[in-house]
Scaffold this active site. Structure first.
Site, PDB file in Angstrom:
ATOM      1  N   SER A   1       0.843  -1.183   0.000  1.00  0.00           N
ATOM      2  CA  SER A   1       0.000   0.000   0.000  1.00  0.00           C
ATOM      3  C   SER A   1       0.889   1.248   0.000  1.00  0.00           C
ATOM      4  O   SER A   1       1.659   1.439  -0.932  1.00  0.00           O
ATOM      5  CB  SER A   1      -0.960  -0.034   1.194  1.00  0.00           C
TER       6      SER A   1
ATOM      7  N   ASP B   1     -10.151  -3.539  -5.069  1.00  0.00           N
ATOM      8  CA  ASP B   1      -9.512  -2.730  -4.026  1.00  0.00           C
ATOM      9  C   ASP B   1     -10.053  -1.297  -4.052  1.00  0.00           C
ATOM     10  O   ASP B   1      -9.908  -0.601  -5.052  1.00  0.00           O
ATOM     11  CB  ASP B   1      -8.003  -2.714  -4.261  1.00  0.00           C
TER      12      ASP B   1
ATOM     13  N   HIS C   1      -8.155  -4.905  -1.016  1.00  0.00           N
ATOM     14  CA  HIS C   1      -6.867  -4.400  -0.570  1.00  0.00           C
ATOM     15  C   HIS C   1      -6.089  -5.427   0.246  1.00  0.00           C
ATOM     16  O   HIS C   1      -4.864  -5.476   0.190  1.00  0.00           O
ATOM     17  CB  HIS C   1      -7.097  -3.135   0.266  1.00  0.00           C
TER      18      HIS C   1
END
Length: 722
Positions: A572, A657, A692
């Site tokens: 991320s 995501d 995610h």
């Protein structure tokens, strides 16, 4: 497809993107259209290409997966927490992907007793091999996940009486939930469904209603609604709305259980409202009006009928603790800023992260010099001492403590060599201090684990501007530090999130093959306090990347590893860290893993229609402003790929995501192939039904971790490549 086959070709389609700072050519912009069959075909081709490279590692992947599974207690039970005459816990079952949520009644003679007065066999986990006869299954996630490739429980919230539970479920990975109501007496859902909710839910005291949040198209929880049990969701009542797109709403309940909280927060400003838990029709009352740059959190101290507030107001950069009155209809300004009274003064370098009110003591979570601590304080004077811990490189924090009147604190402790411990500490009522400790649960490592075979330590790198950057490391005691050991360096460095050193059963598969594992605590994280965070955001964001490179260089210079044996990893915002570090120094490592990486920074932050963009202005900056446009363009990984060799890379994405759109890593990999002058391979794996966090089942997650570790181990020479 074989590993020596040409990688998929991403067509370059002319597209001019109007961005702050001027127009740019973005030939891979077309990958944003998930409805285009060419996009799906391209992602599937990338998956096949990645599989061709990873397929020869299948033997090692399978071995590591079995190692991970063999170390983890598949049949396991959490330590119970106690509330209203029930002991709540969850169990995992061998062969099952998801937990089972349970409770059992507390014997009548122990209902209402302090935690320390309960028998140890009641406080400790039940034997998973022989569950108690009076166990009640509240929710079996495995049953609910049947027929779904993806399953995520966003929360299980039991009503105050214990009769009902509201549970939030997402089966796409998009983190938008249905709220369902379960009657715990019958074990059946009532049929009521709230169709689109965000995280968080708070029950009113009489079980009649609860608050929940609704997300907008940008995935921002922007409204709080009240649902009344037994009614259709179309009849729900809007309680509060937040028009400012920088702010995110959340709901909760004070530890005293007398108030519900509606919290509005941006990255730099917060504002709280309270509602009486016993009056669903009451309007929320503002605690203190928002002021840009002022953050505060509140808890209710019932014994003294006051609010205890953690805040950075009045220049308290690392936060102080103050008190105020509780707003009421008769005195709505009782919590206003001008009525705050000091309790724990600001101490530069000691970051106050949270406060929990108990009837006769105050528990404060703190952080200093890249170490966590829990301090037990007098609720009147604010004075107190931290809990003693055994290791410098460790992590300690508050566990679940639902009872306001308890004289016992449950906390969680662990380190890179010590598996997680759940500990109860009895506290003296006259002056809070440690009296006794009881180990309630120790994370068990199956197959035998000898802590003495491993060593963890703290080291410090020196950044380009002279700043000392902490590194937490762990290795086997017999691993040499002569430059021959492979090393995996992990980093994040954003949102004031701290990577605290903790234990990982999966990590032993690295360490037992002679590798070192290291965490770079770079600026932008919270390890060294608020200033550490501030020095790694906005225009100072490049400090995060140069810190990470400095940590990598330090590991090589000190003989902990060698350049061709070093791997780097982040996910991320940590994927941004990896991408930007590689652009600074493409030869920084032999292998890189970037999971759901945020790499198309300028384009994403220039498009307010993308989820989270406006909220993120207070983290990264608004690229329409000159003070941020240039610096953002200077580090965005997608915009700064260099015509040089880059290391072998494994990049992941999730098609659903909502936090980092799948097209960012897809575009980045395409540009890496088109621009770099050697190195690689560059592998892209997109989970076509996940979000995610990747695949949701625990066995799937272990398998994915085994794949990453096998990629790292073979590329760093720890294991010969097949």
């Amino acid at each position: 497809m074989t590993a020596d086959a040409a990688p998929p070709f991403a067509e370059r389609r002319p597209h001019t993107l109007e961005r702050p700072g001027g127009a740019v050519d973005d030939p891979y912009h077309w990958l944003r259209d998930r409805e285009d069959l060419a996009v799906t075909s391209y992602l599937e081709a990338e998956n096949a290409h990645a599989e061709a490279h990873l397929g020869p590692l299948e033997g090692l992947i399978g071995t590591i997966f079995e190692e991970i599974k063999g170390r983890i207690e598949e049949d396991d039970t959490s330590a119970p927490s106690f509330r209203e005459g029930w002991a709540y816990y969850r169990r995992t079952l061998e062969g099952k992907q998801y937990p089972v949520h349970c409770r059992r009644p507390v014997p009548d003679e122990h209902v209402g007793a302090d935690l320390a007065d309960l028998p140890l066999d009641l406080r400790r986990p039940v034997d998973p091999a022989s569950p108690p006869a009076d166990e009640v299954v509240l929710l079996d996630e495995n049953v609910e996940a049947e027929g779904h490739d993806q399953f995520s429980l966003g929360g299980l919230h039991v009503s105050p009486s214990g009769r009902f539970a509201a549970w939030l479920v997402d089966t796409s990975g998009a983190e938008v939930f249905e709220v369902r109501i379960r009657d715990l007496e019958t074990g059946e859902d009532t049929g009521e469904i709230v169709p689109r909710a965000g995280y968080g839910l708070a029950w009113y005291a009489d079980d009649a209603a609860f608050l929940y949040t609704i997300t907008d198209d940008a995935w921002r929880p922007h409204q709080v609604w009240r649902h009344t049990l037994g009614t259709d969701a179309s009849e729900d009542v809007l309680v509060h709305a937040e028009p400012d797109e920088r702010f995110w709403l959340g709901v909760g309940r004070t530890r005293s259980r007398e108030h519900l909280i509606i919290a509005a927060g941006s990255k730099i400003t917060s504002e709280c409202r309270l509602l009486p838990a016993d009056d669903p029709d009451a309007a929320p009352l503002l605690v203190a009006e928002r002021e840009t740059g002022v953050e505060y959190d509140v808890d209710h101290d019932r014994a003294r009928d006051r609010l205890v507030i953690t805040t950075n107001a009045d220049g308290a950069e690392d936060f102080a603790v103050v008190t105020a009155g509780v707003p009421t209809v008769d005195d709505p300004d009782a919590g206003a800023r001008d009525r705050w009274q000091p309790l724990i003064a600001h101490r530069p370098g000691v970051r106050v992260e949270g406060v929990a009110c108990f009837a006769e003591h105050l528990v404060v979570g703190e952080r200093t010099e890249a170490r966590t601590q829990v301090r037990i304080c007098d609720p009147i004077t604010g004075e107190g001492d931290p809990l003693a811990v055994d290791e410098e490189v460790s992590s300690v924090g508050m566990g679940p403590n639902p009872e306001y009147g308890s004289h016992t604190l449950r906390y969680v402790y662990g380190s890179m060599t010590t598996p997680v411990q759940i500990v109860d500490v009895a506290l003296d009522a006259q002056r809070p201090r440690v009296e006794t400790k009881e180990l309630i649960k120790q994370q068990r490592v199956r197959g035998g684990y000898d802590r003495e075979r491993y060593v963890s330590w703290r080291d410090w790198a020196t950044a380009s501007d002279g700043t000392r950057v902490p590194i937490s490391l762990v290795r086997r005691a017999d691993t040499p530090l002569d430059g021959s050991a492979p090393c995996l360096l992990y980093g994040y460095g954003a949102y004031e999130i701290s990577l605290d050193p903790g234990f990982s059963p999966a990590r032993l598969s690295l360490l037992d093959r002679g590798a070192v594992f290291a965490i770079a605590h770079v600026r932008g994280g919270g390890e060294m306090g608020r200033r550490w965070y501030e020095d790694g955001k906005f225009a100072r964001k490049p400090n995060s990347f140069s810190d990470f490179v400095a940590c990598a260089d330090h590991l090589v210079a000190e003989g902990i590893t060698a350049r061709d044996r070093l791997a780097i990893r982040g996910g991320s915002a940590g994927g941004l860290l990896i991408g930007a570090a590689l652009n600074l120094e493409p030869g920084v490592a032999a292998v890189a893993v970037a999971e759901v990486p945020f790499v198309d920074v300028v384009t994403t932050m220039s498009d307010p229609t993308i989820p989270l963009t406006v909220i993120e202005y207070d983290e990264w900056g608004d690229p329409t402003l000159d003070e941020f446009a240039g610096v953002m363009a200077s580090y965005s990984p997608y915009d700064n790929v260099r015509a040089e060799p880059y290391p072998a890379m494994l990049v992941t994405a999730g098609l659903n995501d909502p936090r980092v759109q799948y097209w960012e890593p897809a575009k980045w990999v395409a540009k890496l192939r088109a621009t770099t002058t050697g190195g690689g391979p560059y592998l892209l794996k997109t989970q076509m039904g996940a979000g995610h966090a990747g695949r949701s089942g625990r066995y799937d997650a272990w398998r994915d971790e085994a794949e990453v570790l096998a990629f790292v181990l073979t590329r760093t020479g720890a294991v010969p490549a097949p």
